[in-house]
Design a protein around this motif. Structure first.
Motif, PDB file in Angstrom:
ATOM      1  N   THR A  55      15.615   4.012  21.433  1.00 47.80           N
ATOM      2  CA  THR A  55      16.436   4.620  20.380  1.00 47.80           C
ATOM      3  C   THR A  55      15.572   5.177  19.263  1.00 47.80           C
ATOM      4  O   THR A  55      15.784   6.307  18.803  1.00 47.80           O
ATOM      5  CB  THR A  55      17.412   3.566  19.809  1.00 47.80           C
ATOM      6  N   TYR A  56      14.587   4.403  18.834  1.00 45.31           N
ATOM      7  CA  TYR A  56      13.699   4.818  17.744  1.00 45.31           C
ATOM      8  C   TYR A  56      12.913   6.071  18.113  1.00 45.31           C
ATOM      9  O   TYR A  56      12.847   7.030  17.334  1.00 45.31           O
ATOM     10  CB  TYR A  56      12.738   3.676  17.411  1.00 45.31           C
ATOM     11  N   SER A  57      12.335   6.098  19.306  1.00 44.39           N
ATOM     12  CA  SER A  57      11.525   7.251  19.702  1.00 44.39           C
ATOM     13  C   SER A  57      12.376   8.505  19.848  1.00 44.39           C
ATOM     14  O   SER A  57      11.962   9.592  19.431  1.00 44.39           O
ATOM     15  CB  SER A  57      10.760   6.967  20.995  1.00 44.39           C
ATOM     16  N   ARG A  58      13.567   8.367  20.391  1.00 40.94           N
ATOM     17  CA  ARG A  58      14.452   9.534  20.508  1.00 40.94           C
ATOM     18  C   ARG A  58      14.851  10.064  19.128  1.00 40.94           C
ATOM     19  O   ARG A  58      14.902  11.276  18.922  1.00 40.94           O
ATOM     20  CB  ARG A  58      15.684   9.178  21.326  1.00 40.94           C
ATOM     21  N   ALA A  59      15.128   9.176  18.202  1.00 37.00           N
ATOM     22  CA  ALA A  59      15.483   9.604  16.837  1.00 37.00           C
ATOM     23  C   ALA A  59      14.285  10.289  16.170  1.00 37.00           C
ATOM     24  O   ALA A  59      14.434  11.331  15.507  1.00 37.00           O
ATOM     25  CB  ALA A  59      15.947   8.408  16.011  1.00 37.00           C
ATOM     26  N   TRP A  60      13.091   9.713  16.338  1.00 39.30           N
ATOM     27  CA  TRP A  60      11.875  10.286  15.733  1.00 39.30           C
ATOM     28  C   TRP A  60      11.645  11.706  16.266  1.00 39.30           C
ATOM     29  O   TRP A  60      11.366  12.637  15.513  1.00 39.30           O
ATOM     30  CB  TRP A  60      10.680   9.383  16.039  1.00 39.30           C
ATOM     31  N   ILE A  61      11.781  11.864  17.585  1.00 39.94           N
ATOM     32  CA  ILE A  61      11.575  13.166  18.212  1.00 39.94           C
ATOM     33  C   ILE A  61      12.633  14.164  17.748  1.00 39.94           C
ATOM     34  O   ILE A  61      12.322  15.340  17.510  1.00 39.94           O
ATOM     35  CB  ILE A  61      11.553  13.017  19.742  1.00 39.94           C
ATOM     36  N   SER A  62      13.859  13.727  17.577  1.00 35.19           N
ATOM     37  CA  SER A  62      14.922  14.613  17.091  1.00 35.19           C
ATOM     38  C   SER A  62      14.612  15.159  15.702  1.00 35.19           C
ATOM     39  O   SER A  62      14.814  16.338  15.434  1.00 35.19           O
ATOM     40  CB  SER A  62      16.265  13.878  17.060  1.00 35.19           C
TER      41      SER A  62
ATOM     42  N   ALA B 293      13.958  19.018  14.737  1.00 29.78           N
ATOM     43  CA  ALA B 293      14.822  19.670  13.752  1.00 29.78           C
ATOM     44  C   ALA B 293      14.016  20.386  12.659  1.00 29.78           C
ATOM     45  O   ALA B 293      14.409  21.445  12.177  1.00 29.78           O
ATOM     46  CB  ALA B 293      15.768  18.642  13.117  1.00 29.78           C
ATOM     47  N   TYR B 294      12.892  19.785  12.285  1.00 29.67           N
ATOM     48  CA  TYR B 294      12.056  20.368  11.229  1.00 29.67           C
ATOM     49  C   TYR B 294      10.825  21.084  11.781  1.00 29.67           C
ATOM     50  O   TYR B 294       9.945  21.480  11.020  1.00 29.67           O
ATOM     51  CB  TYR B 294      11.628  19.269  10.242  1.00 29.67           C
TER      52      TYR B 294
ATOM     53  N   ALA C 145       2.000  11.116  19.725  1.00 30.92           N
ATOM     54  CA  ALA C 145       2.604  11.589  20.967  1.00 30.92           C
ATOM     55  C   ALA C 145       2.467  10.541  22.075  1.00 30.92           C
ATOM     56  O   ALA C 145       3.419  10.301  22.830  1.00 30.92           O
ATOM     57  CB  ALA C 145       1.964  12.912  21.397  1.00 30.92           C
ATOM     58  N   GLU C 146       1.304   9.908  22.176  1.00 25.65           N
ATOM     59  CA  GLU C 146       1.089   8.873  23.189  1.00 25.65           C
ATOM     60  C   GLU C 146       2.009   7.679  22.948  1.00 25.65           C
ATOM     61  O   GLU C 146       2.612   7.132  23.882  1.00 25.65           O
ATOM     62  CB  GLU C 146      -0.376   8.427  23.192  1.00 25.65           C
ATOM     63  N   ALA C 147       2.122   7.250  21.699  1.00 33.89           N
ATOM     64  CA  ALA C 147       2.995   6.113  21.372  1.00 33.89           C
ATOM     65  C   ALA C 147       4.451   6.452  21.680  1.00 33.89           C
ATOM     66  O   ALA C 147       5.180   5.620  22.234  1.00 33.89           O
ATOM     67  CB  ALA C 147       2.832   5.732  19.905  1.00 33.89           C
ATOM     68  N   LEU C 148       4.874   7.659  21.350  1.00 39.80           N
ATOM     69  CA  LEU C 148       6.250   8.064  21.639  1.00 39.80           C
ATOM     70  C   LEU C 148       6.494   8.094  23.150  1.00 39.80           C
ATOM     71  O   LEU C 148       7.543   7.656  23.620  1.00 39.80           O
ATOM     72  CB  LEU C 148       6.551   9.429  21.019  1.00 39.80           C
TER      73      LEU C 148
END
Length: 60
Positions: A27-34, A38-39, A48-51
């Motif tokens: 959930t956290y990684s998907r939100a971070w990527i969103s 968006a910006y 990127a590796e951690a995500l």
């Protein structure tokens, strides 16, 4: 509600901090990527590796 986790996190990216509960990594990684998308923000290699590793915990 405790803000202790937020204080420890500060302004660190996923390359330097992950939620303590691995069950929340997807959930956290998907939100971070969103937010990044968006910006139109980029991610450094460590971020990127951690995500990518956190996304590996997603069921689908």
């Amino acid at each position: 509600m405790s803000t202790g986790g937020n204080r420890r996190k500060g302004d660190k990216d996923p390359g330097n901090w992950k939620p303590p509960l691995q069950s929340y990594w997807c959930t956290y990684s998907r939100a971070w990527i969103s937010v990044k998308a968006a910006y139109q923000l980029t991610a450094n290699p460590a971020e990127a590796e951690a995500l990518s590793r956190m996304l590996d915990t997603c069921d689908t």
